[in-house]
Design an enzyme around this catalytic site. Sequence first.
Site, PDB file in Angstrom:
ATOM      1  N   CYS A   3      34.696  28.610  38.135  1.00 35.46           N
ATOM      2  CA  CYS A   3      34.370  28.347  39.533  1.00 35.46           C
ATOM      3  C   CYS A   3      33.886  26.897  39.727  1.00 35.46           C
ATOM      4  O   CYS A   3      34.693  25.980  39.621  1.00 35.46           O
ATOM      5  CB  CYS A   3      33.377  29.393  40.029  1.00 35.46           C
ATOM      6  SG  CYS A   3      33.388  29.523  41.811  1.00 35.46           S
ATOM      7  N   HIS A  31      34.680  34.657  38.114  1.00 34.48           N
ATOM      8  CA  HIS A  31      33.478  34.774  37.266  1.00 34.48           C
ATOM      9  C   HIS A  31      33.537  35.973  36.313  1.00 34.48           C
ATOM     10  O   HIS A  31      32.910  37.002  36.591  1.00 34.48           O
ATOM     11  CB  HIS A  31      32.253  34.992  38.164  1.00 34.48           C
ATOM     12  CG  HIS A  31      31.875  33.826  38.999  1.00 34.48           C
ATOM     13  ND1 HIS A  31      30.922  32.909  38.622  1.00 34.48           N
ATOM     14  CD2 HIS A  31      32.315  33.434  40.218  1.00 34.48           C
ATOM     15  CE1 HIS A  31      30.789  31.996  39.568  1.00 34.48           C
ATOM     16  NE2 HIS A  31      31.627  32.292  40.542  1.00 34.48           N
ATOM     17  N   GLU A  41      31.910  36.421  33.740  1.00 30.17           N
ATOM     18  CA  GLU A  41      30.556  36.706  33.229  1.00 30.17           C
ATOM     19  C   GLU A  41      29.792  37.653  34.157  1.00 30.17           C
ATOM     20  O   GLU A  41      28.755  38.177  33.784  1.00 30.17           O
ATOM     21  CB  GLU A  41      29.790  35.383  33.007  1.00 30.17           C
ATOM     22  CG  GLU A  41      29.241  34.709  34.241  1.00 30.17           C
ATOM     23  CD  GLU A  41      30.294  34.019  35.116  1.00 30.17           C
ATOM     24  OE1 GLU A  41      31.501  34.092  34.809  1.00 30.17           O
ATOM     25  OE2 GLU A  41      29.881  33.411  36.125  1.00 30.17           O
TER      26      GLU A  41
HETATM   27  N1  GLN Z   1      31.494  26.695  46.145  1.00 28.47           N
HETATM   28  C1  GLN Z   1      30.931  26.181  44.926  1.00 28.47           C
HETATM   29  C2  GLN Z   1      31.220  24.695  44.767  1.00 28.47           C
HETATM   30  O1  GLN Z   1      31.915  24.116  45.511  1.00 28.47           O
HETATM   31  C3  GLN Z   1      31.461  26.958  43.741  1.00 28.47           C
HETATM   32  C4  GLN Z   1      31.022  28.403  43.840  1.00 28.47           C
HETATM   33  C5  GLN Z   1      30.803  29.077  42.523  1.00 28.47           C
HETATM   34  O2  GLN Z   1      30.707  28.456  41.484  1.00 28.47           O
HETATM   35  N2  GLN Z   1      30.618  30.378  42.597  1.00 28.47           N
HETATM   36  O3  GLN Z   1      30.739  24.083  43.883  1.00 28.47           O
END
Ligand code: GLN
Length: 199
Positions: free
Chosen positions: A84, A176, A178
Amino acid sequence: MLSLLAMKIGILGFQGAVVEHQQHIEKIGEEAVVVRYPGQLDDLDGIILPGGESTTMGKLLNRTGMMEPLKEKILQGLPVWGTCAGMILLAKNLVNDSVRHLAVMDIEVKRNAYGTQIDSFDMEVSLPEISPKPEPLVFIRAPYIIRAGEGVRVLCRVDGHIVAARQGHMFATSFHPELTDSLAFHRYFAEICREDREG
Ligand code: GLN
């Protein structure tokens, strides 16, 4: 013989889902180390960049003096997995942000790509390279990859958007693992680290 040794896998520990990654790494029998200082990068077999807020993590990487040494290590071949926000840190280009962070992986990424209406969702998807059975995927204000360079292998698409990819020793997921009970992605990354260490 060597394969009996646990992989020492760092988890960038500024914020986000650090403990959850740590627990998954320990559950698969590898060693997890929370990394907050440049000196801790030296004897790792791989590093995970967790989800969280990429802007904050980028600032902290700069403030702690870790941005350049980490980038250097990855360019020299240190296996890395960005989940992410971690994917955003790895991307060479971001379509909706003027900042670049580590900029090591040949992917172009859109932040918060799913908009505010459906900013979090989960589903089950089949990823044959990673697991023999469908895996649960959890997306939270997730980015996706809008362009993958030549050396990048696409591992998963959801609704036509790339949400998992690999470029040699660099692995990135929009979601994710995890935050689920599945250990398949952590095993997959540990295997990348093991292949790298044992050549
Ligand atoms: N929206 C976050 C970002 O731009 C990422 C979200 C996440 O890691 N769950 O950094």
